[in-house]
Scaffold this motif. Structure first.
Motif, PDB file in Angstrom:
ATOM      1  N   ALA A   1       0.877  -1.177   0.000  1.00  0.00           N
ATOM      2  CA  ALA A   1       0.000   0.000   0.000  1.00  0.00           C
ATOM      3  C   ALA A   1       0.909   1.221   0.000  1.00  0.00           C
ATOM      4  O   ALA A   1       1.947   1.231   0.671  1.00  0.00           O
ATOM      5  CB  ALA A   1      -0.920   0.004   1.212  1.00  0.00           C
ATOM      6  N   GLU A   2       0.539   2.236  -0.747  1.00  0.00           N
ATOM      7  CA  GLU A   2       1.376   3.419  -0.894  1.00  0.00           C
ATOM      8  C   GLU A   2       0.577   4.676  -0.550  1.00  0.00           C
ATOM      9  O   GLU A   2      -0.551   4.851  -1.034  1.00  0.00           O
ATOM     10  CB  GLU A   2       1.912   3.540  -2.326  1.00  0.00           C
ATOM     11  N   VAL A   3       1.157   5.544   0.269  1.00  0.00           N
ATOM     12  CA  VAL A   3       0.546   6.842   0.550  1.00  0.00           C
ATOM     13  C   VAL A   3       0.806   7.738  -0.651  1.00  0.00           C
ATOM     14  O   VAL A   3       1.944   8.111  -0.933  1.00  0.00           O
ATOM     15  CB  VAL A   3       1.122   7.463   1.833  1.00  0.00           C
ATOM     16  N   LEU A   4      -0.267   8.062  -1.368  1.00  0.00           N
ATOM     17  CA  LEU A   4      -0.126   8.860  -2.584  1.00  0.00           C
ATOM     18  C   LEU A   4       0.027  10.338  -2.255  1.00  0.00           C
ATOM     19  O   LEU A   4       0.877  11.035  -2.816  1.00  0.00           O
ATOM     20  CB  LEU A   4      -1.334   8.626  -3.496  1.00  0.00           C
ATOM     21  N   ASP A   5      -0.827  10.828  -1.363  1.00  0.00           N
ATOM     22  CA  ASP A   5      -0.746  12.204  -0.886  1.00  0.00           C
ATOM     23  C   ASP A   5      -1.476  12.239   0.456  1.00  0.00           C
ATOM     24  O   ASP A   5      -1.822  11.190   1.001  1.00  0.00           O
ATOM     25  CB  ASP A   5      -1.340  13.189  -1.903  1.00  0.00           C
ATOM     26  N   GLY A   6      -1.723  13.425   0.981  1.00  0.00           N
ATOM     27  CA  GLY A   6      -2.343  13.506   2.291  1.00  0.00           C
ATOM     28  C   GLY A   6      -3.770  13.008   2.347  1.00  0.00           C
ATOM     29  O   GLY A   6      -4.306  12.765   3.428  1.00  0.00           O
ATOM     30  N   ARG A   7      -4.398  12.824   1.191  1.00  0.00           N
ATOM     31  CA  ARG A   7      -5.811  12.431   1.144  1.00  0.00           C
ATOM     32  C   ARG A   7      -6.036  11.034   0.599  1.00  0.00           C
ATOM     33  O   ARG A   7      -7.139  10.500   0.705  1.00  0.00           O
ATOM     34  CB  ARG A   7      -6.591  13.435   0.286  1.00  0.00           C
ATOM     35  N   HIS A   8      -5.025  10.433  -0.029  1.00  0.00           N
ATOM     36  CA  HIS A   8      -5.249   9.185  -0.745  1.00  0.00           C
ATOM     37  C   HIS A   8      -4.171   8.137  -0.468  1.00  0.00           C
ATOM     38  O   HIS A   8      -2.992   8.472  -0.320  1.00  0.00           O
ATOM     39  CB  HIS A   8      -5.282   9.433  -2.268  1.00  0.00           C
TER      40      HIS A   8
ATOM     41  N   GLY B   1       1.777  -3.222 -13.433  1.00  0.00           N
ATOM     42  CA  GLY B   1       2.124  -4.310 -12.538  1.00  0.00           C
ATOM     43  C   GLY B   1       1.738  -3.963 -11.106  1.00  0.00           C
ATOM     44  O   GLY B   1       1.060  -2.963 -10.848  1.00  0.00           O
ATOM     45  N   ARG B   2       2.190  -4.798 -10.171  1.00  0.00           N
ATOM     46  CA  ARG B   2       1.846  -4.565  -8.769  1.00  0.00           C
ATOM     47  C   ARG B   2       2.818  -3.632  -8.071  1.00  0.00           C
ATOM     48  O   ARG B   2       2.552  -3.178  -6.967  1.00  0.00           O
ATOM     49  CB  ARG B   2       1.777  -5.898  -8.025  1.00  0.00           C
ATOM     50  N   ASP B   3       3.965  -3.351  -8.681  1.00  0.00           N
ATOM     51  CA  ASP B   3       4.939  -2.459  -8.062  1.00  0.00           C
ATOM     52  C   ASP B   3       4.582  -1.012  -8.370  1.00  0.00           C
ATOM     53  O   ASP B   3       4.380  -0.637  -9.533  1.00  0.00           O
ATOM     54  CB  ASP B   3       6.347  -2.761  -8.562  1.00  0.00           C
ATOM     55  N   VAL B   4       4.503  -0.199  -7.324  1.00  0.00           N
ATOM     56  CA  VAL B   4       4.161   1.215  -7.448  1.00  0.00           C
ATOM     57  C   VAL B   4       5.221   2.035  -6.728  1.00  0.00           C
ATOM     58  O   VAL B   4       5.623   1.694  -5.615  1.00  0.00           O
ATOM     59  CB  VAL B   4       2.771   1.497  -6.831  1.00  0.00           C
ATOM     60  N   THR B   5       5.682   3.102  -7.363  1.00  0.00           N
ATOM     61  CA  THR B   5       6.619   4.035  -6.750  1.00  0.00           C
ATOM     62  C   THR B   5       5.950   5.399  -6.652  1.00  0.00           C
ATOM     63  O   THR B   5       5.415   5.899  -7.645  1.00  0.00           O
ATOM     64  CB  THR B   5       7.912   4.159  -7.579  1.00  0.00           C
ATOM     65  N   VAL B   6       5.966   5.985  -5.458  1.00  0.00           N
ATOM     66  CA  VAL B   6       5.352   7.302  -5.231  1.00  0.00           C
ATOM     67  C   VAL B   6       6.453   8.312  -4.962  1.00  0.00           C
ATOM     68  O   VAL B   6       7.090   8.272  -3.900  1.00  0.00           O
ATOM     69  CB  VAL B   6       4.365   7.243  -4.053  1.00  0.00           C
ATOM     70  N   PRO B   7       6.728   9.219  -5.900  1.00  0.00           N
ATOM     71  CA  PRO B   7       7.816  10.187  -5.709  1.00  0.00           C
ATOM     72  C   PRO B   7       7.549  11.240  -4.648  1.00  0.00           C
ATOM     73  O   PRO B   7       8.467  11.927  -4.219  1.00  0.00           O
ATOM     74  CB  PRO B   7       7.961  10.839  -7.092  1.00  0.00           C
ATOM     75  N   GLY B   8       6.281  11.435  -4.259  1.00  0.00           N
ATOM     76  CA  GLY B   8       5.974  12.430  -3.241  1.00  0.00           C
ATOM     77  C   GLY B   8       5.441  13.731  -3.794  1.00  0.00           C
ATOM     78  O   GLY B   8       5.250  14.697  -3.041  1.00  0.00           O
TER      79      GLY B   8
END
Length: 362
Positions: free
Chosen positions: A282-289, A328-335
């Motif tokens: 699970a990845e924190v995308l931003d403060g809301r998502h 794919g299932r790998d997700v990278t969130v740059p911030g």
């Protein structure tokens, strides 16, 4: 079949470039690319623009080592029996030696540098010469008995120990992360037949005051997934078959100031087949998502990869992301509110929300 989160959420493609390895977020607007034992740090916008610009800095590591870049162009490297700081020129600044890890000659995690650059958080093993007092005994390795692991804070400039606390773990895997404000570090340890244990710990500012670290709270069977605004921490639980009567995938948010759980989502709500579907990150995308990838098994068809958008405050599913290309299932969130996926064909895609999804909770 469940239908929670089945409403489609449009995404905006922002371009694609050839993938050069496994991509991870790095501080300061940079991305870390891992290809075998070679670590390369790139300027994020240059890499994603496909300009052909070379890496800002590179480091080659051994198979048993784990490393993380630092904002000044250096690296922190953990090995089977040491942690070292490497400068931008590749030279070693300091080395902190510790006893060899139990079970296998491999580092359990990369060290974690605090946001202000002053402290390095690491977990290390603790040998116990008296087998009768040991929590773990290796009969095949004479003299290699252990009690519980320790969380250490090292001075980032010198490698000196400035904080220590015992953790109730004999870790085969460790996840470390500092809260963005630097006020606490979350440490998750996976111990065989015991699942994940997670603690949030605060630096006390003095090695003479509680050994430099205060354990402020924690939880069991949940591992660190990320940080949300304020003192909230996102965790994930995995169906590990440790306890057959209580075996599930779920997300939970904890308020690390109070120690209480403030939201929870049983990921079976998203599953096509709760007995087979897999949710491993699970990845924190931003403060809301929050973004949750999953591998689902529709009846009579091949497995599919799907991504869901989750309300970060309530953990309510907002919908399933409608990609125009394979992911794919790998997700990278740059911030920066965007995220990266790989398509299985050697390309790295960048995405953003179209901002027409249902409103998240306040």
């Amino acid at each position: 079949m469940n239908t929670a989160g089945d409403e489609l959420v449009d995404v905006v493609p922002l371009g694609a470039v050839r993938a050069r390895g496994t991509v991870e977020e790095a501080a300061g607007g940079r991305l870390l690319v891992r290809a075998g034992g070679l670590l390369q740090v790139y300027d994020r916008e240059e890499l994603l623009a496909g300009t052909g610009a070379g890496p800002v800095v590179s480091l080659r590591v051994e198979e048993q080592e784990r490393a993380a870049p630092t904002p000044d162009g250096g690296f922190l490297v953990a090995g089977a029996a040491s942690v070292r700081a490497v400068g931008p020129d590749g030279g070693t600044r300091w080395t902190f030696a510790h006893d060899p890890w139990h079970g296998t000659p491999r580092a359990r995690s990369a060290p974690a540098l605090s946001p202000d650059g002053r402290l390095v958080a690491v977990v290390v093993p603790t040998p116990e010469p008296d087998r009768a007092q040991a929590a773990l005994v290796y009969d095949a390795e004479p003299g290699r008995s252990y009690v519980w692991d320790r969380l250490l804070f090292l001075d980032a400039a010198t490698g000196a120990v400035v904080g220590r606390q015992q953790l109730r773990s004999l870790a085969s895997g460790v996840v470390l992360g500092w809260r963005p404000d630097g006020g606490a570090v979350a440490v998750s340890c996976w111990t065989a037949w015991h699942s994940w244990s997670t603690w949030w710990a605060e630096p006390t500012g003095s090695a003479d005051a509680g050994d430099g670290i205060r354990i402020a709270g924690g939880t069991w069977m949940h591992a660190l997934a990320g940080f949300l605004p304020g003192s909230r921490t996102l965790t994930q639980r995995y169906a590990e078959h440790v306890w057959p009567d209580d075996d599930r995938d779920e997300l939970a948010v904890y308020d690390t100031a109070s120690g209480g759980q403030v939201a929870v989502l049983d990921l079976a709500e998203l599953a096509v087949d709760p007995e087979e579907d897999e949710f491993r990150s699970a990845e924190v995308l931003d403060g809301r998502h929050v973004l949750v990838p999953g591998r689902v098994f529709p009846a009579g068809g091949p497995p599919q990869t799907r991504h869901w958008l989750i309300d970060a405050a309530s953990l309510r599913p907002l919908g399933r992301l409608a990609y125009p290309a394979a992911v794919g299932r790998d997700v990278t969130v740059p911030g920066d509110g965007t995220w990266l996926t790989e398509d299985g064909g050697g390309h790295l895609h960048r995405w953003a929300l179209r901002r027409t999804e249902p409103a998240a909770s306040a």
